[in-house]
Every structure is written in C-alpha cells, then in structure tokens.
Design a protein around this motif. Structure first.
Motif, PDB file in Angstrom:
ATOM      1  N   GLN A 279      10.230  13.982  -5.946  1.00  0.00           N
ATOM      2  CA  GLN A 279       9.474  12.896  -6.538  1.00  0.00           C
ATOM      3  C   GLN A 279       8.081  12.794  -5.941  1.00  0.00           C
ATOM      4  OE1 GLN A 279      12.429  12.602  -5.002  1.00  0.00           O
ATOM      5  NE2 GLN A 279      12.548  10.812  -3.681  1.00  0.00           N
ATOM      6  N   ARG A 280       7.091  12.679  -6.816  1.00  0.00           N
ATOM      7  CA  ARG A 280       5.692  12.573  -6.409  1.00  0.00           C
ATOM      8  C   ARG A 280       4.977  11.593  -7.328  1.00  0.00           C
ATOM      9  NH1 ARG A 280       4.140  19.008  -5.605  1.00  0.00           N
ATOM     10  NH2 ARG A 280       5.277  19.337  -3.653  1.00  0.00           N
ATOM     11  N   ILE A 281       4.136  10.764  -6.740  1.00  0.00           N
ATOM     12  CA  ILE A 281       3.321   9.832  -7.508  1.00  0.00           C
ATOM     13  C   ILE A 281       2.129  10.609  -8.059  1.00  0.00           C
ATOM     14  CG2 ILE A 281       1.996   7.689  -7.424  1.00  0.00           C
ATOM     15  CD1 ILE A 281       3.703   6.930  -4.944  1.00  0.00           C
ATOM     16  N   ASP A 282       1.928  10.562  -9.372  1.00  0.00           N
ATOM     17  CA  ASP A 282       0.885  11.372 -10.003  1.00  0.00           C
ATOM     18  C   ASP A 282      -0.486  11.099  -9.393  1.00  0.00           C
ATOM     19  OD1 ASP A 282       2.623  12.638 -11.796  1.00  0.00           O
ATOM     20  OD2 ASP A 282       2.503  10.983 -13.206  1.00  0.00           O
ATOM     21  N   VAL A 283      -0.872   9.843  -9.355  1.00  0.00           N
ATOM     22  CA  VAL A 283      -2.138   9.424  -8.742  1.00  0.00           C
ATOM     23  C   VAL A 283      -1.872   8.135  -7.984  1.00  0.00           C
ATOM     24  CG1 VAL A 283      -4.536   8.697  -9.116  1.00  0.00           C
ATOM     25  CG2 VAL A 283      -3.524  10.468 -10.584  1.00  0.00           C
ATOM     26  N   MET A 284      -2.441   8.002  -6.799  1.00  0.00           N
ATOM     27  CA  MET A 284      -2.320   6.751  -6.050  1.00  0.00           C
ATOM     28  C   MET A 284      -3.670   6.428  -5.437  1.00  0.00           C
ATOM     29  SD  MET A 284       0.636   5.520  -3.365  1.00  0.00           S
ATOM     30  CE  MET A 284       0.033   6.170  -1.799  1.00  0.00           C
ATOM     31  N   ALA A 285      -4.086   5.188  -5.561  1.00  0.00           N
ATOM     32  CA  ALA A 285      -5.379   4.768  -5.024  1.00  0.00           C
ATOM     33  C   ALA A 285      -5.200   3.532  -4.161  1.00  0.00           C
ATOM     34  CB  ALA A 285      -6.360   4.479  -6.158  1.00  0.00           C
ATOM     35  N   SER A 286      -5.887   3.520  -3.036  1.00  0.00           N
ATOM     36  CA  SER A 286      -6.009   2.300  -2.243  1.00  0.00           C
ATOM     37  C   SER A 286      -7.372   1.716  -2.552  1.00  0.00           C
ATOM     38  CB  SER A 286      -5.882   2.603  -0.752  1.00  0.00           C
ATOM     39  OG  SER A 286      -6.103   1.418   0.010  1.00  0.00           O
ATOM     40  N   VAL A 287      -7.401   0.458  -2.959  1.00  0.00           N
ATOM     41  CA  VAL A 287      -8.656  -0.174  -3.351  1.00  0.00           C
ATOM     42  C   VAL A 287      -8.828  -1.483  -2.590  1.00  0.00           C
ATOM     43  CG1 VAL A 287      -8.452   0.863  -5.645  1.00  0.00           C
ATOM     44  CG2 VAL A 287      -7.694  -1.500  -5.285  1.00  0.00           C
ATOM     45  N   VAL A 288     -10.052  -1.980  -2.621  1.00  0.00           N
ATOM     46  CA  VAL A 288     -10.358  -3.268  -2.010  1.00  0.00           C
ATOM     47  C   VAL A 288     -10.894  -4.181  -3.096  1.00  0.00           C
ATOM     48  CG1 VAL A 288     -11.704  -4.485  -0.269  1.00  0.00           C
ATOM     49  CG2 VAL A 288     -10.865  -2.174   0.201  1.00  0.00           C
ATOM     50  N   ARG A 289     -10.236  -5.330  -3.247  1.00  0.00           N
ATOM     51  CA  ARG A 289     -10.646  -6.310  -4.250  1.00  0.00           C
ATOM     52  C   ARG A 289     -10.859  -7.655  -3.539  1.00  0.00           C
ATOM     53  NH1 ARG A 289      -9.523  -5.657  -9.378  1.00  0.00           N
ATOM     54  NH2 ARG A 289      -7.700  -4.339  -8.906  1.00  0.00           N
ATOM     55  N   LYS A 290     -12.107  -8.059  -3.444  1.00  0.00           N
ATOM     56  CA  LYS A 290     -12.449  -9.321  -2.775  1.00  0.00           C
ATOM     57  C   LYS A 290     -11.839  -9.369  -1.370  1.00  0.00           C
ATOM     58  CE  LYS A 290     -12.872 -11.893  -7.109  1.00  0.00           C
ATOM     59  NZ  LYS A 290     -12.388 -13.052  -7.926  1.00  0.00           N
ATOM     60  N   GLU A 291     -12.033  -8.287  -0.622  1.00  0.00           N
ATOM     61  CA  GLU A 291     -11.587  -8.132   0.758  1.00  0.00           C
ATOM     62  C   GLU A 291     -10.067  -7.992   0.894  1.00  0.00           C
ATOM     63  OE1 GLU A 291     -13.233 -11.133   3.260  1.00  0.00           O
ATOM     64  OE2 GLU A 291     -15.304 -10.634   2.745  1.00  0.00           O
ATOM     65  N   GLN A 292      -9.333  -7.978  -0.215  1.00  0.00           N
ATOM     66  CA  GLN A 292      -7.891  -7.781  -0.177  1.00  0.00           C
ATOM     67  C   GLN A 292      -7.557  -6.337  -0.546  1.00  0.00           C
ATOM     68  OE1 GLN A 292      -5.192  -9.565   0.782  1.00  0.00           O
ATOM     69  NE2 GLN A 292      -3.997  -7.729   0.284  1.00  0.00           N
ATOM     70  N   LYS A 293      -6.755  -5.689   0.287  1.00  0.00           N
ATOM     71  CA  LYS A 293      -6.353  -4.316  -0.001  1.00  0.00           C
ATOM     72  C   LYS A 293      -5.257  -4.297  -1.057  1.00  0.00           C
ATOM     73  CE  LYS A 293      -7.439  -2.598   4.628  1.00  0.00           C
ATOM     74  NZ  LYS A 293      -7.941  -3.916   5.135  1.00  0.00           N
ATOM     75  N   GLU A 294      -5.317  -3.287  -1.897  1.00  0.00           N
ATOM     76  CA  GLU A 294      -4.351  -3.144  -2.989  1.00  0.00           C
ATOM     77  C   GLU A 294      -4.010  -1.672  -3.140  1.00  0.00           C
ATOM     78  OE1 GLU A 294      -4.962  -3.877  -7.647  1.00  0.00           O
ATOM     79  OE2 GLU A 294      -5.196  -5.705  -6.462  1.00  0.00           O
ATOM     80  N   ILE A 295      -2.744  -1.356  -3.239  1.00  0.00           N
ATOM     81  CA  ILE A 295      -2.323   0.022  -3.449  1.00  0.00           C
ATOM     82  C   ILE A 295      -1.853   0.171  -4.888  1.00  0.00           C
ATOM     83  CG2 ILE A 295       0.044  -0.336  -2.617  1.00  0.00           C
ATOM     84  CD1 ILE A 295      -2.088   2.762  -1.873  1.00  0.00           C
ATOM     85  N   TRP A 319       9.481   3.103  -2.327  1.00  0.00           N
ATOM     86  CA  TRP A 319       8.976   3.939  -1.232  1.00  0.00           C
ATOM     87  C   TRP A 319       7.741   3.307  -0.591  1.00  0.00           C
ATOM     88  CZ3 TRP A 319       4.328   6.402  -0.338  1.00  0.00           C
ATOM     89  CH2 TRP A 319       4.305   7.300   0.731  1.00  0.00           C
ATOM     90  N   ILE A 320       6.819   2.843  -1.400  1.00  0.00           N
ATOM     91  CA  ILE A 320       5.594   2.227  -0.871  1.00  0.00           C
ATOM     92  C   ILE A 320       5.933   1.019   0.009  1.00  0.00           C
ATOM     93  CG2 ILE A 320       3.553   0.866  -1.533  1.00  0.00           C
ATOM     94  CD1 ILE A 320       3.309   2.760  -3.968  1.00  0.00           C
ATOM     95  N   GLU A 321       6.878   0.219  -0.443  1.00  0.00           N
ATOM     96  CA  GLU A 321       7.246  -0.978   0.304  1.00  0.00           C
ATOM     97  C   GLU A 321       7.850  -0.626   1.662  1.00  0.00           C
ATOM     98  OE1 GLU A 321       8.977  -5.161  -1.167  1.00  0.00           O
ATOM     99  OE2 GLU A 321      10.428  -3.540  -1.274  1.00  0.00           O
ATOM    100  N   ASN A 327       2.543  -0.057   7.458  1.00  0.00           N
ATOM    101  CA  ASN A 327       1.420   0.541   8.179  1.00  0.00           C
ATOM    102  C   ASN A 327       0.067   0.029   7.710  1.00  0.00           C
ATOM    103  OD1 ASN A 327       2.781   2.689   9.883  1.00  0.00           O
ATOM    104  ND2 ASN A 327       3.569   3.215   7.854  1.00  0.00           N
ATOM    105  N   ARG A 328       0.002  -0.436   6.466  1.00  0.00           N
ATOM    106  CA  ARG A 328      -1.275  -0.905   5.920  1.00  0.00           C
ATOM    107  C   ARG A 328      -0.975  -1.976   4.873  1.00  0.00           C
ATOM    108  NH1 ARG A 328      -6.370   0.723   6.413  1.00  0.00           N
ATOM    109  NH2 ARG A 328      -7.838   0.423   4.687  1.00  0.00           N
ATOM    110  N   LEU A 329      -0.956  -3.236   5.311  1.00  0.00           N
ATOM    111  CA  LEU A 329      -0.584  -4.338   4.436  1.00  0.00           C
ATOM    112  C   LEU A 329      -1.472  -4.373   3.196  1.00  0.00           C
ATOM    113  CD1 LEU A 329       0.045  -7.146   7.073  1.00  0.00           C
ATOM    114  CD2 LEU A 329       1.739  -5.799   5.838  1.00  0.00           C
ATOM    115  N   SER A 330      -0.841  -4.349   2.031  1.00  0.00           N
ATOM    116  CA  SER A 330      -1.569  -4.292   0.766  1.00  0.00           C
ATOM    117  C   SER A 330      -0.723  -4.921  -0.327  1.00  0.00           C
ATOM    118  CB  SER A 330      -1.859  -2.828   0.363  1.00  0.00           C
ATOM    119  OG  SER A 330      -2.493  -2.104   1.395  1.00  0.00           O
ATOM    120  N   ASP A 331      -1.385  -5.449  -1.342  1.00  0.00           N
ATOM    121  CA  ASP A 331      -0.690  -5.814  -2.569  1.00  0.00           C
ATOM    122  C   ASP A 331      -0.369  -4.530  -3.336  1.00  0.00           C
ATOM    123  OD1 ASP A 331      -0.985  -8.493  -1.958  1.00  0.00           O
ATOM    124  OD2 ASP A 331      -2.822  -8.717  -3.135  1.00  0.00           O
ATOM    125  N   ILE A 332       0.645  -4.576  -4.186  1.00  0.00           N
ATOM    126  CA  ILE A 332       1.033  -3.411  -4.988  1.00  0.00           C
ATOM    127  C   ILE A 332       0.775  -3.696  -6.462  1.00  0.00           C
ATOM    128  CG2 ILE A 332       2.876  -1.793  -5.583  1.00  0.00           C
ATOM    129  CD1 ILE A 332       4.308  -2.606  -3.018  1.00  0.00           C
TER     130      ILE A 332
END
Length: 389
Positions: A279-295, A319-321, A327-332
């Motif tokens: 199993q592999r995630i096709d594309v995954m991005a970590s972004v920043v939205r108004k100083e909040q990290k989001e995966i 898996w992400i959870e 390791n890197r607190l983020s919204d999903i």
C-alpha cells in the motif's frame, strides 16, 4: 521543504559530487512519449518510466538532497551509508536520452536518464551507516519514531529516489551531524569528490570545479496523458506525475484552489509507503494553513469514483494517525481525485456517495470530511473541480 534520498554506488557517487547533479535511469529504454500523444513502449515499461519522472518532478528548488551509498563488498563498502546535505538548484527534472550522447554515461557505467542539478548545503565528510540510521534504537522512545520511509524503501527496493518526511529528515541530518562531531566541510567554492579508501567526502583546491554541460531537455507528459484520457486508457502514473509537478506552483489554478485552497506546501511526497505491504499513498502533501499544519493524503484514479476507493483512503488515515501524527501534529484532510462522472444519478455513484457519508461519520473526530475532486480535459489542460457530497 522535502528531503530526497538518492541511491548511488561507489562509481556514480564520485561523479555526482564532482559534477553536482543527481539522477535516476532505466537501462536502454528511450522515452518516446515526451511531448507526444503516442508511445511504442509497453504499458508497464511506460508506467515505470513515468513513475521515475514523478519522483523527479517531486524535487523543487531549495529541497534537501541526501545520498545513500550502496553496500559493495568488492569495493570495500561493507554497509550502506547516508551522506549529506545538498540542495536542489532548480525546480524541475530534465531528460538526457540514452542515445549514445548521454552526458558522462561512460564514466557512470550506467544510464541516468532523469537528472537534476544540486549544490552543497551543509556537507559533512563522514556518512552514517544504514545500521546506525535504521536499526539502532538507543535514542528512540516509540516505534513510530523510526525512519519508516527508508525502512519501507529497503524492504520493497527498486526506488532510486525516495522522499522522507520532515521529522525523518531532521533525525537523519542530526545523525550525520553527530557522526562528524558537528564539523562541516569548508567548501567555499572548492570542488567536492569522494575518497573510496577512507569512504569520505572531501573538498579540494587541487581539483578543478566542473560545470555541468550535458543536455537538459524539459519533460512534458501532459500531451501523452491527454492522449490516454481521450482513448479511455489508464493513466494514473501520468496523473500522479502531473499533480506532483504542478501542485502549489500556480501553474494550474484549479488544482491549487481545490486541493490547497490557499494553504502553502511545505513538503510533498508521491508513492508514500504506509505499511510493509504494497500500500502506497499516491500523493501526500504537508501544508500550512493559517499557521496550522495539515497533512493531505491524496488517492488518484483515472476512472470514475467507486465505493472501494474509500477502503484505501481509510487505510491511509489509520497509518497517518499512528505513524505520522505523533511525530508532527497536524490536521488530516483526505482527498480523492477521479475522472469526472457525468451521470451522478447512476447506481454506482449513489453507492459511492453513501460510502463517503459513512466514511465521514466514522472519522469525524479524526479528519476533515473527505474532499472529492473530479478532473477533465479542457482547452489542452486538466481542470479540477470539487464536487460537494
């Protein structure tokens, strides 16, 4: 900023350092689908090449480049080592065909078809062994802190260019730094090379710095993608390459608006392994939205949406959870991108929408609601539209 680990051997490593480039390749295959509607390659051969292109498209200006020197007992390299740290100088990967004129092919003793230029960032002489990086756990409190991207790569193999997450990159960089007692090489315009006897990188005034003078042909897979789209053929590897190439760059406004919606990309991965299986995630991005990290895990389909797509996305979220979030607190924000479904009243699409409702209810305390995006060809490009469910 993404960190990319490029696989090298004792012959190619020296040439990469002296000529300041990285590359991957595929033996004798010629890329005949660049800027072309058609290809004479088998679907499998073409998809393998496009997957390599997607890996290259992932590299962006300023990204980190780390080398993994493969084990070679015959050359005195008892175990693999990680060396760094370099920086990508350009926002792209270019093509140099294996047609008898490929730059440095005789010296490299292999074909590296897809290439990018690099420069020193924070370079250290000594490398960290694979055992030190992947097996030693004296400073690891939980299993999810291990360098799973590299462990998965080792288990599955056949990946010459692997991205690692931000927290994995920080750990690997610190291991390399500690190995060298925090002493960086003084480059200051000197040429870099590799000493096989000591297995160290060194900077020298005695070596003339070299300028990369090979061909740098731009790569365009959009024409081929549209051709396959119009013929009803599968093109998920091409779609992945296209999205990795364009996401967050302002080159396709519709994909930035639907996927990012104003957020800034800080890290980007493709074919992100999320388990010891396939199993592999096709594309995954970590972004920043108004100083909040989001995966953002993105599942891609070159066909219409189906109920079973949600099963894959649920696995990604789980898996992400368990492995990423500690390791890197983020919204999903899970995302599904598929070919546009014209008949939204069909029984299949209705089953899909019900499955989405069930998915969202089951994950309402863990993720944002699934974002469903459709694409279609318009005026010679892909257009992406979010469809509310």
């Amino acid at each position: 900023m993404t960190t990319h680990v490029l696989i090298v051997d004792s012959t190619t490593f020296k040439l990469h350092l002296e000529n300041l480039f990285v590359g991957t390749g595929a033996r004798d295959a010629r890329i005949d689908f660049n800027n072309s509607l058609n290809s004479s390659l088998s679907p499998q051969a073409e998809n393998n090449l496009v997957s390599m292109i997607a890996d290259g498209f992932r590299i962006r200006r300023g990204d980190n480049i780390t080398f993994y020197l493969q084990q070679n007992m015959g050359r005195g390299i008892a175990e693999g080592k990680f060396f760094g740290i370099f920086r990508a100088t350009d926002d792209w990967v270019f093509l140099d065909h294996n047609d008898g004129q490929q730059y440095l092919i005789d010296e490299l003793e292999k074909s590296l078809t897809f290439r990018s230029l690099i420069e020193p960032r924070t370079v250290y002489a000594e490398g960290v062994t694979e055992w030190e990086a992947l097996d030693e756990i004296k400073n690891i409190a939980c299993p999810n802190q291990m360098l799973w991207s590299l462990i998965y790569r080792k288990l599955k193999g056949n990946r010459g260019n692997t991205m690692i997450t931000i927290y994995e990159a920080d750990r690997l960089a610190q291991l390399i730094r500690n190995k060298n007692q925090k002493r960086e090489l003084s480059v200051n315009g000197k040429a870099l090379s590799f000493d096989l006897d000591t297995q160290t990188i060194f900077a020298s005034d005695a070596i003339e710095p070299k300028e990369y003078t090979g061909r740098q042909e731009p790569i365009n897979i959009l024409t081929r993608l549209i051709g396959k789209y119009q013929r009803g053929q599968s093109f998920e590897s091409h779609l992945q390459a296209y999205i990795v190439r364009n996401l967050g760059k302002g080159l396709n406004v519709s994909i930035d608006q639907t996927v990012l919606n104003g957020a800034e990309v800080e890290w980007l991965g493709n074919e992100v392994s999320c388990g010891v299986g396939m199993q592999r995630i096709d594309v995954m991005a970590s972004v920043v939205r108004k100083e909040q990290k989001e995966i953002i895990p993105i599942e891609l389909k070159s066909a219409a949406a189906e109920e079973r797509n949600l099963t894959q996305i649920q696995r990604y979220v789980d898996w992400i959870e368990q492995y990423y979030i500690p390791n890197r607190l983020s919204d999903i924000q899970p995302v599904l991108i598929t070919k546009r479904t014209d008949n939204k009243a069909s029984a299949g699409f209705q089953r899909f929408t019900r499955a989405v409702a069930i998915f969202n209810e089951a994950n309402k305390s863990r993720t944002y609601p699934l974002k469903y995006i459709e694409f279609y060809v318009d005026d010679g490009d892909l257009r992406f539209e979010e469809y509310p469910l």
